[in-house]
Write a protein that holds these residues in place. Structure first.
Motif, mmCIF file in Angstrom:
data_model
loop_
_atom_site.group_PDB
_atom_site.id
_atom_site.type_symbol
_atom_site.label_atom_id
_atom_site.label_comp_id
_atom_site.label_asym_id
_atom_site.label_seq_id
_atom_site.Cartn_x
_atom_site.Cartn_y
_atom_site.Cartn_z
ATOM 1 N N HIS A 82 0.830 -1.215 0.000
ATOM 2 C CA HIS A 82 0.000 0.000 0.000
ATOM 3 C C HIS A 82 0.857 1.254 0.000
ATOM 4 C CE1 HIS A 82 -2.340 3.263 1.910
ATOM 5 N NE2 HIS A 82 -3.337 2.775 1.199
ATOM 6 N N ASP A 83 1.926 1.245 0.810
ATOM 7 C CA ASP A 83 2.762 2.441 0.975
ATOM 8 C C ASP A 83 3.786 2.610 -0.141
ATOM 9 O OD1 ASP A 83 1.386 2.879 3.321
ATOM 10 O OD2 ASP A 83 2.974 2.101 4.626
ATOM 11 N N ASN A 84 4.006 1.554 -0.939
ATOM 12 C CA ASN A 84 5.022 1.594 -2.005
ATOM 13 C C ASN A 84 4.428 1.109 -3.327
ATOM 14 O OD1 ASN A 84 7.744 2.107 -0.388
ATOM 15 N ND2 ASN A 84 6.571 0.573 0.767
ATOM 16 N N PRO A 85 3.517 1.878 -3.904
ATOM 17 C CA PRO A 85 2.850 1.413 -5.137
ATOM 18 C C PRO A 85 3.797 1.223 -6.315
ATOM 19 C CG PRO A 85 2.372 3.732 -4.695
ATOM 20 C CD PRO A 85 3.056 3.195 -3.477
ATOM 21 N N ASP A 86 5.010 1.787 -6.224
ATOM 22 C CA ASP A 86 5.989 1.651 -7.303
ATOM 23 C C ASP A 86 6.878 0.428 -7.134
ATOM 24 O OD1 ASP A 86 7.073 2.834 -4.989
ATOM 25 O OD2 ASP A 86 8.721 3.719 -6.118
ATOM 26 N N LYS A 87 6.652 -0.359 -6.074
ATOM 27 C CA LYS A 87 7.480 -1.531 -5.807
ATOM 28 C C LYS A 87 6.612 -2.783 -5.788
ATOM 29 C CE LYS A 87 10.683 1.224 -3.049
ATOM 30 N NZ LYS A 87 11.222 1.509 -1.693
ATOM 31 N N GLN A 88 7.163 -3.878 -6.302
ATOM 32 C CA GLN A 88 6.471 -5.155 -6.348
ATOM 33 C C GLN A 88 6.931 -6.024 -5.167
ATOM 34 O OE1 GLN A 88 4.188 -5.912 -8.880
ATOM 35 N NE2 GLN A 88 4.508 -3.831 -9.592
ATOM 36 N N LEU A 89 6.001 -6.679 -4.483
ATOM 37 C CA LEU A 89 6.341 -7.540 -3.351
ATOM 38 C C LEU A 89 5.749 -8.930 -3.540
ATOM 39 C CD1 LEU A 89 7.534 -7.995 -0.478
ATOM 40 C CD2 LEU A 89 5.324 -7.234 0.429
ATOM 41 N N ILE A 90 6.608 -9.935 -3.468
ATOM 42 C CA ILE A 90 6.177 -11.332 -3.368
ATOM 43 C C ILE A 90 6.227 -11.696 -1.889
ATOM 44 C CG2 ILE A 90 6.751 -13.722 -3.916
ATOM 45 C CD1 ILE A 90 8.171 -12.620 -6.442
ATOM 46 N N ALA A 91 5.126 -12.169 -1.338
ATOM 47 C CA ALA A 91 5.061 -12.491 0.087
ATOM 48 C C ALA A 91 4.655 -13.956 0.245
ATOM 49 C CB ALA A 91 4.070 -11.578 0.804
ATOM 50 N N ILE A 92 5.540 -14.756 0.801
ATOM 51 C CA ILE A 92 5.350 -16.204 0.886
ATOM 52 C C ILE A 92 4.967 -16.618 2.300
ATOM 53 C CG2 ILE A 92 6.436 -18.455 0.548
ATOM 54 C CD1 ILE A 92 8.370 -17.180 -1.378
#
Length: 207
Positions: free
Chosen positions: A46-56
């Motif tokens: 939410h806070d970093n719309p320019d970054k992609q996060l994979i959460a396992i």
């Protein structure tokens, strides 16, 4: 450069997780291992719309809760994954594809020290997936765990860790909220992969 005397990780021995689909990696791409119910992952995306996060997350009930919340928020830059992080990382991620890694309040494995993240041969592979000059953050409320991780970072991985106390107002994970509310100290270890750092997996890609 990593300590070549360490027992070598063998990624070629690992099968893809059940139902594995290789993701399309976008940049900058971050990885969270052990996302739990997704509190940090959802805030980060939410806070970093320019970054992609994979959460396992491996545990089914925690992952289901996380996935439901993610779907409700419709965060296009967050990819929740239900899998064991080690084979998934091996088959999904190429060398130097990550802009950062989070391991927040992992299982301390009190009866099996060899399964702690910085003690595992897999950690070398994880470092190979990180870009140069990017950061890995590990947090725990167990002083002996952070002290061991600091020593392993120096001795095994030839890195320069920085240890800090987590701010008392931090709310990254449900565990963190609980520990700090009880008045416990939480610690954070920060590692930066330096320019030119070499591993034995820098050219390895899953077939």
């Amino acid at each position: 450069m990593t300590n070549v005397n360490l027992r070598q990780f063998k990624p070629e021995k690992l099968y893809p997780p059940r139902g594995f689909i290789k993701p399309v990696i976008k940049q900058p791409q971050y990885l969270e291992i052990g996302a739990g119910r997704g509190k940090h992952a959802l805030m980060f995306a939410h806070d970093n719309p320019d970054k992609q996060l994979i959460a396992i997350e491996r545990t089914r009930n925690k992952f289901n809760d996380f996935a439901d919340k993610s779907q409700q928020l419709s965060l296009d830059n967050l990819l929740p994954i239900h899998a064991d992080a080690i084979p998934w990382t091996v088959h999904a991620l190429g060398p130097k594809s990550l802009a950062g890694v989070f391991i927040l309040y992992p299982n301390p494995e009190p009866k099996n020290a060899s399964q702690r993240w910085l003690n595992m041969p897999f950690f070398e592979f994880l470092l190979s997936r990180m870009q140069d000059n990017t950061q890995l953050i590990l947090a725990t409320n167990i002083q002996s765990y952070i002290e061991e991780a600091e020593q392993q970072a120096k001795d095994l991985w030839q890195l320069s860790p920085i240890i800090t106390n987590v701010d008392k107002g931090s709310e990254r994970t449900h565990f963190e909220v609980k520990y700090l509310a009880r008045g416990e100290t939480c610690w954070q270890l920060e590692l930066v992969k330096p320019q030119g750092y070499k591993t034995r997996f820098d050219g390895w890609v899953a077939s």
